[in-house]
Motif scaffolding. Structure first.
Motif, mmCIF file in Angstrom:
data_model
loop_
_atom_site.group_PDB
_atom_site.id
_atom_site.type_symbol
_atom_site.label_atom_id
_atom_site.label_comp_id
_atom_site.label_asym_id
_atom_site.label_seq_id
_atom_site.Cartn_x
_atom_site.Cartn_y
_atom_site.Cartn_z
ATOM 1 N N ARG A 94 8.041 72.475 15.525
ATOM 2 C CA ARG A 94 8.436 71.130 15.967
ATOM 3 C C ARG A 94 9.654 71.174 16.875
ATOM 4 O O ARG A 94 10.651 70.462 16.687
ATOM 5 C CB ARG A 94 8.703 70.237 14.746
ATOM 6 N N LEU A 95 9.566 72.024 17.871
ATOM 7 C CA LEU A 95 10.670 72.179 18.806
ATOM 8 C C LEU A 95 10.763 70.964 19.734
ATOM 9 O O LEU A 95 9.753 70.401 20.151
ATOM 10 C CB LEU A 95 10.477 73.447 19.644
ATOM 11 N N THR A 96 11.978 70.581 20.052
ATOM 12 C CA THR A 96 12.220 69.460 20.955
ATOM 13 C C THR A 96 12.917 69.961 22.218
ATOM 14 O O THR A 96 13.278 71.138 22.323
ATOM 15 C CB THR A 96 13.090 68.390 20.287
ATOM 16 N N HIS A 97 13.138 69.084 23.166
ATOM 17 C CA HIS A 97 13.762 69.451 24.432
ATOM 18 C C HIS A 97 15.234 69.830 24.274
ATOM 19 O O HIS A 97 15.859 70.282 25.243
ATOM 20 C CB HIS A 97 13.610 68.306 25.434
ATOM 21 N N ASP A 98 15.785 69.658 23.076
ATOM 22 C CA ASP A 98 17.170 70.056 22.813
ATOM 23 C C ASP A 98 17.270 71.436 22.169
ATOM 24 O O ASP A 98 18.375 71.934 21.941
ATOM 25 C CB ASP A 98 17.852 69.034 21.889
ATOM 26 N N ASP A 99 16.124 72.050 21.860
ATOM 27 C CA ASP A 99 16.111 73.308 21.113
ATOM 28 C C ASP A 99 16.042 74.503 22.060
ATOM 29 O O ASP A 99 15.065 74.675 22.799
ATOM 30 C CB ASP A 99 14.922 73.348 20.148
ATOM 31 N N LEU A 100 17.079 75.328 22.005
ATOM 32 C CA LEU A 100 17.140 76.514 22.851
ATOM 33 C C LEU A 100 16.217 77.610 22.316
ATOM 34 O O LEU A 100 16.185 77.888 21.116
ATOM 35 C CB LEU A 100 18.577 77.038 22.897
ATOM 36 N N VAL A 101 15.482 78.243 23.233
ATOM 37 C CA VAL A 101 14.638 79.391 22.910
ATOM 38 C C VAL A 101 15.262 80.633 23.549
ATOM 39 O O VAL A 101 15.491 80.674 24.765
ATOM 40 C CB VAL A 101 13.202 79.211 23.426
ATOM 41 N N LEU A 102 15.552 81.630 22.733
ATOM 42 C CA LEU A 102 16.113 82.894 23.214
ATOM 43 C C LEU A 102 15.066 83.982 23.038
ATOM 44 O O LEU A 102 14.562 84.192 21.931
ATOM 45 C CB LEU A 102 17.369 83.259 22.421
ATOM 46 N N ASP A 103 14.726 84.666 24.123
ATOM 47 C CA ASP A 103 13.734 85.741 24.060
ATOM 48 C C ASP A 103 14.435 87.076 24.273
ATOM 49 O O ASP A 103 15.023 87.323 25.332
ATOM 50 C CB ASP A 103 12.651 85.535 25.122
ATOM 51 N N GLN A 158 30.073 81.404 23.652
ATOM 52 C CA GLN A 158 29.707 80.738 24.897
ATOM 53 C C GLN A 158 28.932 79.447 24.663
ATOM 54 O O GLN A 158 28.529 78.790 25.620
ATOM 55 C CB GLN A 158 28.895 81.695 25.774
ATOM 56 N N GLY A 159 28.714 79.121 23.384
ATOM 57 C CA GLY A 159 28.056 77.864 23.057
ATOM 58 C C GLY A 159 26.566 77.942 22.827
ATOM 59 O O GLY A 159 25.901 76.925 22.597
ATOM 60 N N TYR A 160 25.997 79.129 22.849
ATOM 61 C CA TYR A 160 24.563 79.277 22.608
ATOM 62 C C TYR A 160 24.280 79.311 21.105
ATOM 63 O O TYR A 160 24.921 80.045 20.356
ATOM 64 C CB TYR A 160 24.037 80.566 23.241
ATOM 65 N N LYS A 161 23.286 78.551 20.672
ATOM 66 C CA LYS A 161 22.870 78.572 19.278
ATOM 67 C C LYS A 161 21.382 78.241 19.237
ATOM 68 O O LYS A 161 20.955 77.092 19.073
ATOM 69 C CB LYS A 161 23.673 77.537 18.470
ATOM 70 N N PRO A 162 20.533 79.227 19.401
ATOM 71 C CA PRO A 162 19.099 78.973 19.531
ATOM 72 C C PRO A 162 18.440 78.505 18.234
ATOM 73 O O PRO A 162 18.811 78.928 17.146
ATOM 74 C CB PRO A 162 18.544 80.331 19.968
ATOM 75 N N LYS A 163 17.448 77.653 18.403
ATOM 76 C CA LYS A 163 16.618 77.224 17.269
ATOM 77 C C LYS A 163 15.496 78.231 17.031
ATOM 78 O O LYS A 163 15.050 78.441 15.912
ATOM 79 C CB LYS A 163 16.018 75.844 17.562
ATOM 80 N N LEU A 164 15.068 78.888 18.119
ATOM 81 C CA LEU A 164 14.010 79.897 18.042
ATOM 82 C C LEU A 164 14.468 81.146 18.787
ATOM 83 O O LEU A 164 14.896 81.073 19.936
ATOM 84 C CB LEU A 164 12.713 79.369 18.662
ATOM 85 N N LEU A 187 23.061 84.435 15.128
ATOM 86 C CA LEU A 187 22.684 83.455 16.146
ATOM 87 C C LEU A 187 21.889 82.269 15.625
ATOM 88 O O LEU A 187 21.976 81.171 16.184
ATOM 89 C CB LEU A 187 21.869 84.145 17.246
ATOM 90 N N LEU A 188 21.087 82.487 14.588
ATOM 91 C CA LEU A 188 20.209 81.409 14.130
ATOM 92 C C LEU A 188 21.025 80.205 13.649
ATOM 93 O O LEU A 188 21.942 80.348 12.852
ATOM 94 C CB LEU A 188 19.298 81.900 13.000
ATOM 95 N N ARG A 189 20.668 79.017 14.120
ATOM 96 C CA ARG A 189 21.375 77.814 13.682
ATOM 97 C C ARG A 189 20.502 77.022 12.720
ATOM 98 O O ARG A 189 19.284 76.939 12.871
ATOM 99 C CB ARG A 189 21.772 76.943 14.876
ATOM 100 N N GLY A 190 21.119 76.431 11.722
ATOM 101 C CA GLY A 190 20.389 75.586 10.773
ATOM 102 C C GLY A 190 19.186 76.304 10.205
ATOM 103 O O GLY A 190 19.291 77.405 9.671
ATOM 104 N N SER A 191 18.042 75.668 10.334
ATOM 105 C CA SER A 191 16.795 76.261 9.840
ATOM 106 C C SER A 191 16.072 76.997 10.959
ATOM 107 O O SER A 191 14.841 77.013 11.018
ATOM 108 C CB SER A 191 15.888 75.168 9.262
ATOM 109 N N GLY A 192 16.846 77.609 11.857
ATOM 110 C CA GLY A 192 16.266 78.339 12.975
ATOM 111 C C GLY A 192 15.373 79.480 12.517
ATOM 112 O O GLY A 192 15.462 79.956 11.377
ATOM 113 N N VAL A 193 14.512 79.915 13.430
ATOM 114 C CA VAL A 193 13.478 80.895 13.083
ATOM 115 C C VAL A 193 13.480 82.046 14.088
ATOM 116 O O VAL A 193 13.647 81.841 15.295
ATOM 117 C CB VAL A 193 12.083 80.230 13.060
#
Length: 407
Positions: A94-103, A158-164, A187-193
């Motif tokens: 349930r990713l939203t447009h506010d959720d950062l994806v780090l690959d 630097q302010g990065y906190k990815p959700k995924l 790095l994982l924030r909250g219930s990040g995966v």
């Protein structure tokens, strides 16, 4: 390696040696042919304590990954796979447009681009300098570095906190798995995966995929040792799925301990691995015997065809082809040349065996009798693409899981 990189046990049992080999993606330019190639031991062991399968020798990653010649965007199979994976993850998490994806190990940004196109913020990490321009061309930010806990801490500042956080075909490349996991946890924030995808040991063993054993792949994972690894870092695998890509892979979903409901798929997979007795010696001894038989069968097949006057060409120059060619002793006396869709490999020569690599277009005006599909994980795509070759009377040789001819 004298100890297991997960549990630190010294109970390592070597079960397969493929000899000393050049780096699998060390494709040579013409002016490098007179140089002596560095070769490294390629043997593999199982940890009798935690069941991790790992290489006995670690090559410095800077030699393999700072100029990387594997590009997934040239394959329609990989494009379809990554697009579906991105859509599945967006829906499942349930990713939203506010959720950062780090690959991690983003390569040329092919996978991240599908998130970017769906208006999700995206960030790539990859040490390969030659891959920076294609990522930036997609308007995706990239950090040119190896992922580590130190880098993770820098990204936090630097302010990065990815959700995924994703890593496709990367986890097996990591030597210091504990540092890597610490970085992911940081790095994982909250219930990040954290979602990782990699070739599955069970498929490697059952299908005798020995050519996927090479210096870049330091570990060959089953689920059992990974559960232990993530538990050591206050994380847990809460879901998984087996997928057909690359001859059989597994996709795992990891979160901080207690943040997600652990799905039945995890327990079912662990029970299946227990039933398969993946820590029993005879499983690996039988695998080694099949490796020797399959390699001999392919070499003998090519020699017999050559003796009858047939012209033989290779299709695809993935890293796995380097292992297969060198271990089987197949040179340009048997394989005239190889065609490959990746531009940066064209005009080069295979490491060790020195077989020239050309573009696929060469087959439009040349007409060999046989094509050996070294990129067997893309067999269906190749057969479809080269339908005209069949119509002209050509035949394919597929070396894995055993030697077979098509049609």
């Amino acid at each position: 390696m004298k100890t297991c990189r997960i549990c630190n046990s010294r109970k390592l049992r070597t079960f397969l040696s493929l000899g000393d080999m050049p780096l699998p993606n060390g494709f040579l330019l013409e002016d490098e042919l007179k140089k002596t190639e560095a070769k490294y031991d390629l043997s593999v062991s199982i940890c009798k304590s935690c069941s991790l399968v790992q290489l006995n020798t670690v090559v410095p990653p800077e030699l393999m990954f700072t100029n990387y010649l594997y590009i997934p965007s040239t394959s329609s199979t990989m494009l379809s796979h990554f697009e579906k994976m991105a859509d599945d993850l967006i829906e499942k998490l349930r990713l939203t447009h506010d959720d950062l994806v780090l690959d991690i190990g983003c390569n040329d940004g092919t996978f991240l681009n599908f998130f970017h196109k769906r208006s999700l913020p995206a960030l790539g990490v990859d040490p390969a300098k030659n891959l920076i321009p294609p990522v930036q061309k997609k308007n995706i930010n990239i950090i040119s570095d190896f992922f580590s806990k130190v880098l993770a801490e820098t990204l936090i500042l630097q302010g990065y906190k990815p959700k995924l956080i994703t890593a496709t075909n990367v986890l097996a490349h990591i030597d210091d798995l504990h540092d890597f996991c610490s970085g992911v946890h940081t790095l994982l924030r909250g219930s990040g995966v954290f979602v990782a995808e990699f070739p599955y040991l069970v498929d490697l063993l059952e299908k005798t995929q020995f050519d996927t054993i090479y210096h870049e792949h330091l570990s060959y994972f089953s689920l059992t040792p990974l559960v232990r690894l993530f538990e050591m870092h206050d994380m847990e695998i809460f879901d998984l799925s087996r997928i057909p890509i690359h001859g059989g892979s597994i996709r795992i979903f990891v979160g901080k301990t207690g943040d997600h409901v652990v799905m039945p798929s995890v327990g079912a997979c662990l029970r299946e691995e227990e039933n398969l007795e993946l820590n029993v010696d005879h499983i690996y001894d039988e695998f080694t015997a099949r490796v020797k038989f399959n390699a001999h069968s392919l070499t003998q097949c090519l020699k017999d065809l050559k003796r009858l006057g047939n012209r033989i060409v290779g299709y695809g120059a993935p890293a796995k082809s380097s292992v297969l060619l060198n271990y089987s002793g197949i040179s340009n006396e048997l394989i005239e040349y190889i065609v490959d869709s990746i531009p940066c490999k064209q005009g080069r020569y295979t490491p060790g065996t020195r077989i020239p690599i050309h573009s696929e277009e060469k087959l439009n005006f040349d007409n060999p009798d046989y094509l050996v599909i070294f990129a067997w994980n893309f067999k269906d795509e190749i057969l479809k693409k080269q339908a005209s070759f069949c119509k002209r009377g050509g035949r394919f040789i597929v070396p894995s899981p055993s030697v077979m001819m098509l049609p």
